[in-house]
Motif scaffolding. Structure first.
Motif, PDB file in Angstrom:
ATOM      1  N   SER A  10     -28.154  11.541 -22.893  1.00  0.00           N
ATOM      2  CA  SER A  10     -27.898  10.393 -23.754  1.00  0.00           C
ATOM      3  C   SER A  10     -28.401   9.149 -23.050  1.00  0.00           C
ATOM      4  O   SER A  10     -28.412   9.071 -21.811  1.00  0.00           O
ATOM      5  CB  SER A  10     -26.403  10.244 -24.056  1.00  0.00           C
ATOM      6  OG  SER A  10     -26.128   9.002 -24.686  1.00  0.00           O
ATOM      7  N   VAL A  11     -28.843   8.163 -23.837  1.00  0.00           N
ATOM      8  CA  VAL A  11     -29.272   6.892 -23.245  1.00  0.00           C
ATOM      9  C   VAL A  11     -28.112   6.208 -22.542  1.00  0.00           C
ATOM     10  O   VAL A  11     -28.307   5.426 -21.606  1.00  0.00           O
ATOM     11  CB  VAL A  11     -29.876   5.980 -24.338  1.00  0.00           C
ATOM     12  CG1 VAL A  11     -28.813   5.536 -25.339  1.00  0.00           C
ATOM     13  CG2 VAL A  11     -30.542   4.765 -23.718  1.00  0.00           C
ATOM     14  N   HIS A  18     -21.363  12.003 -22.603  1.00  0.00           N
ATOM     15  CA  HIS A  18     -21.762  13.356 -22.251  1.00  0.00           C
ATOM     16  C   HIS A  18     -21.718  14.210 -23.524  1.00  0.00           C
ATOM     17  O   HIS A  18     -20.638  14.483 -24.059  1.00  0.00           O
ATOM     18  CB  HIS A  18     -20.838  13.924 -21.174  1.00  0.00           C
ATOM     19  CG  HIS A  18     -20.814  13.102 -19.926  1.00  0.00           C
ATOM     20  ND1 HIS A  18     -19.845  13.226 -18.947  1.00  0.00           N
ATOM     21  CD2 HIS A  18     -21.654  12.118 -19.480  1.00  0.00           C
ATOM     22  CE1 HIS A  18     -20.087  12.382 -17.962  1.00  0.00           C
ATOM     23  NE2 HIS A  18     -21.176  11.693 -18.270  1.00  0.00           N
ATOM     24  N   LEU A  19     -22.885  14.613 -23.999  1.00  0.00           N
ATOM     25  CA  LEU A  19     -23.012  15.275 -25.298  1.00  0.00           C
ATOM     26  C   LEU A  19     -23.220  16.774 -25.131  1.00  0.00           C
ATOM     27  O   LEU A  19     -23.992  17.207 -24.276  1.00  0.00           O
ATOM     28  CB  LEU A  19     -24.186  14.673 -26.077  1.00  0.00           C
ATOM     29  CG  LEU A  19     -24.158  13.153 -26.265  1.00  0.00           C
ATOM     30  CD1 LEU A  19     -25.434  12.679 -26.941  1.00  0.00           C
ATOM     31  CD2 LEU A  19     -22.935  12.731 -27.073  1.00  0.00           C
ATOM     32  N   LEU A  66     -25.967  -4.076 -12.333  1.00  0.00           N
ATOM     33  CA  LEU A  66     -25.351  -5.139 -13.130  1.00  0.00           C
ATOM     34  C   LEU A  66     -24.473  -4.512 -14.209  1.00  0.00           C
ATOM     35  O   LEU A  66     -24.904  -3.613 -14.929  1.00  0.00           O
ATOM     36  CB  LEU A  66     -26.433  -6.008 -13.770  1.00  0.00           C
ATOM     37  CG  LEU A  66     -25.952  -7.283 -14.474  1.00  0.00           C
ATOM     38  CD1 LEU A  66     -25.437  -8.286 -13.457  1.00  0.00           C
ATOM     39  CD2 LEU A  66     -27.078  -7.892 -15.300  1.00  0.00           C
ATOM     40  N   ASP A  67     -23.227  -4.985 -14.317  1.00  0.00           N
ATOM     41  CA  ASP A  67     -22.304  -4.408 -15.296  1.00  0.00           C
ATOM     42  C   ASP A  67     -22.829  -4.508 -16.723  1.00  0.00           C
ATOM     43  O   ASP A  67     -22.464  -3.698 -17.584  1.00  0.00           O
ATOM     44  CB  ASP A  67     -20.939  -5.092 -15.205  1.00  0.00           C
ATOM     45  CG  ASP A  67     -20.181  -4.701 -13.946  1.00  0.00           C
ATOM     46  OD1 ASP A  67     -20.558  -3.687 -13.316  1.00  0.00           O
ATOM     47  OD2 ASP A  67     -19.218  -5.403 -13.598  1.00  0.00           O
ATOM     48  N   LEU A  68     -23.683  -5.489 -16.979  1.00  0.00           N
ATOM     49  CA  LEU A  68     -24.262  -5.643 -18.310  1.00  0.00           C
ATOM     50  C   LEU A  68     -24.891  -4.339 -18.805  1.00  0.00           C
ATOM     51  O   LEU A  68     -24.881  -4.057 -20.008  1.00  0.00           O
ATOM     52  CB  LEU A  68     -25.321  -6.745 -18.276  1.00  0.00           C
ATOM     53  CG  LEU A  68     -26.023  -7.063 -19.604  1.00  0.00           C
ATOM     54  CD1 LEU A  68     -25.085  -7.836 -20.518  1.00  0.00           C
ATOM     55  CD2 LEU A  68     -27.301  -7.858 -19.364  1.00  0.00           C
ATOM     56  N   SER A  69     -25.420  -3.532 -17.888  1.00  0.00           N
ATOM     57  CA  SER A  69     -26.096  -2.295 -18.286  1.00  0.00           C
ATOM     58  C   SER A  69     -25.160  -1.347 -19.034  1.00  0.00           C
ATOM     59  O   SER A  69     -25.605  -0.568 -19.880  1.00  0.00           O
ATOM     60  CB  SER A  69     -26.673  -1.588 -17.055  1.00  0.00           C
ATOM     61  OG  SER A  69     -25.643  -1.113 -16.202  1.00  0.00           O
ATOM     62  N   LEU A  70     -23.866  -1.397 -18.737  1.00  0.00           N
ATOM     63  CA  LEU A  70     -22.907  -0.528 -19.420  1.00  0.00           C
ATOM     64  C   LEU A  70     -22.883  -0.808 -20.917  1.00  0.00           C
ATOM     65  O   LEU A  70     -22.822   0.112 -21.741  1.00  0.00           O
ATOM     66  CB  LEU A  70     -21.509  -0.710 -18.831  1.00  0.00           C
ATOM     67  CG  LEU A  70     -21.294  -0.245 -17.395  1.00  0.00           C
ATOM     68  CD1 LEU A  70     -19.923  -0.671 -16.909  1.00  0.00           C
ATOM     69  CD2 LEU A  70     -21.452   1.267 -17.296  1.00  0.00           C
ATOM     70  N   TRP A  71     -22.933  -2.094 -21.253  1.00  0.00           N
ATOM     71  CA  TRP A  71     -22.891  -2.460 -22.673  1.00  0.00           C
ATOM     72  C   TRP A  71     -24.258  -2.311 -23.335  1.00  0.00           C
ATOM     73  O   TRP A  71     -24.322  -1.945 -24.508  1.00  0.00           O
ATOM     74  CB  TRP A  71     -22.358  -3.886 -22.819  1.00  0.00           C
ATOM     75  CG  TRP A  71     -20.888  -3.946 -22.584  1.00  0.00           C
ATOM     76  CD1 TRP A  71     -19.890  -3.718 -23.491  1.00  0.00           C
ATOM     77  CD2 TRP A  71     -20.229  -4.227 -21.353  1.00  0.00           C
ATOM     78  NE1 TRP A  71     -18.662  -3.833 -22.911  1.00  0.00           N
ATOM     79  CE2 TRP A  71     -18.836  -4.153 -21.591  1.00  0.00           C
ATOM     80  CE3 TRP A  71     -20.673  -4.534 -20.065  1.00  0.00           C
ATOM     81  CZ2 TRP A  71     -17.878  -4.375 -20.599  1.00  0.00           C
ATOM     82  CZ3 TRP A  71     -19.722  -4.758 -19.061  1.00  0.00           C
ATOM     83  CH2 TRP A  71     -18.352  -4.675 -19.334  1.00  0.00           C
ATOM     84  N   LEU A  72     -25.316  -2.578 -22.604  1.00  0.00           N
ATOM     85  CA  LEU A  72     -26.652  -2.428 -23.188  1.00  0.00           C
ATOM     86  C   LEU A  72     -26.898  -0.984 -23.615  1.00  0.00           C
ATOM     87  O   LEU A  72     -27.380  -0.721 -24.723  1.00  0.00           O
ATOM     88  CB  LEU A  72     -27.721  -2.862 -22.180  1.00  0.00           C
ATOM     89  CG  LEU A  72     -27.723  -4.337 -21.761  1.00  0.00           C
ATOM     90  CD1 LEU A  72     -28.866  -4.582 -20.773  1.00  0.00           C
ATOM     91  CD2 LEU A  72     -27.858  -5.258 -22.962  1.00  0.00           C
ATOM     92  N   THR A  73     -26.585  -0.036 -22.739  1.00  0.00           N
ATOM     93  CA  THR A  73     -26.822   1.374 -23.073  1.00  0.00           C
ATOM     94  C   THR A  73     -25.826   1.878 -24.104  1.00  0.00           C
ATOM     95  O   THR A  73     -26.172   2.710 -24.950  1.00  0.00           O
ATOM     96  CB  THR A  73     -26.763   2.245 -21.805  1.00  0.00           C
ATOM     97  OG1 THR A  73     -25.519   2.025 -21.128  1.00  0.00           O
ATOM     98  CG2 THR A  73     -27.906   1.906 -20.867  1.00  0.00           C
ATOM     99  N   ARG A  90     -27.002   0.765 -27.518  1.00  0.00           N
ATOM    100  CA  ARG A  90     -28.156   1.567 -27.957  1.00  0.00           C
ATOM    101  C   ARG A  90     -27.718   2.929 -28.479  1.00  0.00           C
ATOM    102  O   ARG A  90     -28.280   3.438 -29.453  1.00  0.00           O
ATOM    103  CB  ARG A  90     -29.148   1.740 -26.791  1.00  0.00           C
ATOM    104  CG  ARG A  90     -30.471   2.338 -27.222  1.00  0.00           C
ATOM    105  CD  ARG A  90     -31.217   1.405 -28.137  1.00  0.00           C
ATOM    106  NE  ARG A  90     -32.393   2.037 -28.714  1.00  0.00           N
ATOM    107  CZ  ARG A  90     -32.394   2.742 -29.829  1.00  0.00           C
ATOM    108  NH1 ARG A  90     -31.266   2.922 -30.514  1.00  0.00           N
ATOM    109  NH2 ARG A  90     -33.505   3.255 -30.290  1.00  0.00           N
ATOM    110  N   ALA A  91     -26.724   3.536 -27.844  1.00  0.00           N
ATOM    111  CA  ALA A  91     -26.239   4.843 -28.280  1.00  0.00           C
ATOM    112  C   ALA A  91     -25.412   4.740 -29.561  1.00  0.00           C
ATOM    113  O   ALA A  91     -25.546   5.562 -30.471  1.00  0.00           O
ATOM    114  CB  ALA A  91     -25.415   5.493 -27.172  1.00  0.00           C
TER     115      ALA A  91
END
Length: 294
Positions: free
Chosen positions: A135-136, A141-142, A257-264, A267-268
């Motif tokens: 997953s992006v 976890h799929l 950067l914590d921002l990556s948690l919300w960006l990905t 997207r999902a």
């Protein structure tokens, strides 16, 4: 019509914010992504004690929307949509422990089936769980699961509402962090937030989120289709993620950067529980039906 939360709903929002604000959900999300479910399961237990899994059957869609906006704003990991929105309504009762579900083809994989106590296909227990697929979003976890089960339409719409609220919460968090960043990042002797181009980009995100929020509340009240909320929040949160990435510059591309948690996550979630194209088609179909097919 102007809608306002009642006292109990405001108390729920405050309780969730207080719990999540002190619980390090970012740390739990990072651990979950790496395969360490311990912090996330402890957070799951605390949210269960607060009554989040029972909101679908013992409260209502508005309370579900409040809870899932908070879960999205804090990037809480785990199959919450499945366990606290779809399954309680589809089965008619809350399940003990962690639960997840797949609804092929719209929801082809069961989220976090490796840690779930109950895995369903529709309203039927799954026969087996396959190998994990990528997953992006590393916190998602799929897993393919074997079995067949019918889709409960009312439960599906509640799950779509929950995802929409998550997207709204994630978009709000990205905007908040982006505004804070542009106020402290300096370039050419001034804060980058003072430049008109950046102000306009962030203002566009603010407008998109403000237009999406009434659709989430409208869907929770049954005034508009849940699909309309999903389309609006997907567009708004995706705009927030693109803008947040742009204003953060090169640092925005780093996983540190914590921002990556919300960006990905955004997207999902944009394609989770039905793609934007699917939900636009559902909105169109509902308008055609309301017009008598003319």
């Amino acid at each position: 019509m102007r809608f306002e939360l009642d006292d109990d709903q405001r108390d729920l929002a405050a309780a969730l914010e207080g719990l999540l604000g002190a619980a390090d959900p970012v740390g739990a999300a990072r651990a979950w992504a790496s395969g360490d479910h311990g912090p996330g399961l402890r957070l799951w237990s605390r949210l269960t004690d607060l009554g989040v899994p029972s909101l679908a059957t013992e409260a209502g869609p508005v309370e579900v929307a409040i809870a899932f906006e908070a879960l999205g704003r804090h990037a809480v990991p785990g199959p919450w949509v499945e366990a606290a929105a779809y399954l309680p309504l589809a089965l008619g009762h809350e399940l003990e422990g962690v639960a997840t579900v797949a609804l092929p083809p719209l929801v082809p994989y069961a989220l976090d089936a490796d840690v779930a106590d109950h895995v369903y296909v529709g309203s039927t227990p799954a026969g087996s769980v396959g190998e994990r697929v990528g997953s992006v979003d590393p916190t998602r976890h799929l897993f393919p699961v074997a079995g067949e089960g019918a889709v409960d339409d009312a439960a599906f719409d509640l799950a779509v509402l929950a995802v929409s609220a998550q997207l709204l919460g994630a978009g709000e968090r990205i905007l908040t962090d982006s505004v804070a960043y542009v106020k402290q990042r300096r370039q050419f002797g001034r804060e980058i937030g003072s430049y008109q181009a950046i102000k306009h980009r962030l203002a566009d995100v603010r407008i998109a989120l403000d237009f999406a929020r009434p659709l989430v509340l409208g869907a929770a009240l049954g005034a508009v289709p849940a699909s309309a909320a999903k389309v609006a929040t997907s567009d708004a949160a995706y705009l927030a993620s693109r803008t947040g990435l742009q204003v953060h510059g090169a640092i925005g591309y780093t996983r540190e950067l914590d921002l990556s948690l919300w960006l990905t996550k955004v997207r999902a979630l944009v394609t989770a529980w039905g793609t934007p194209a699917h939900h636009r088609q559902r909105v169109l179909a509902s308008l055609v039906d309301a017009d008598g097919g003319r």
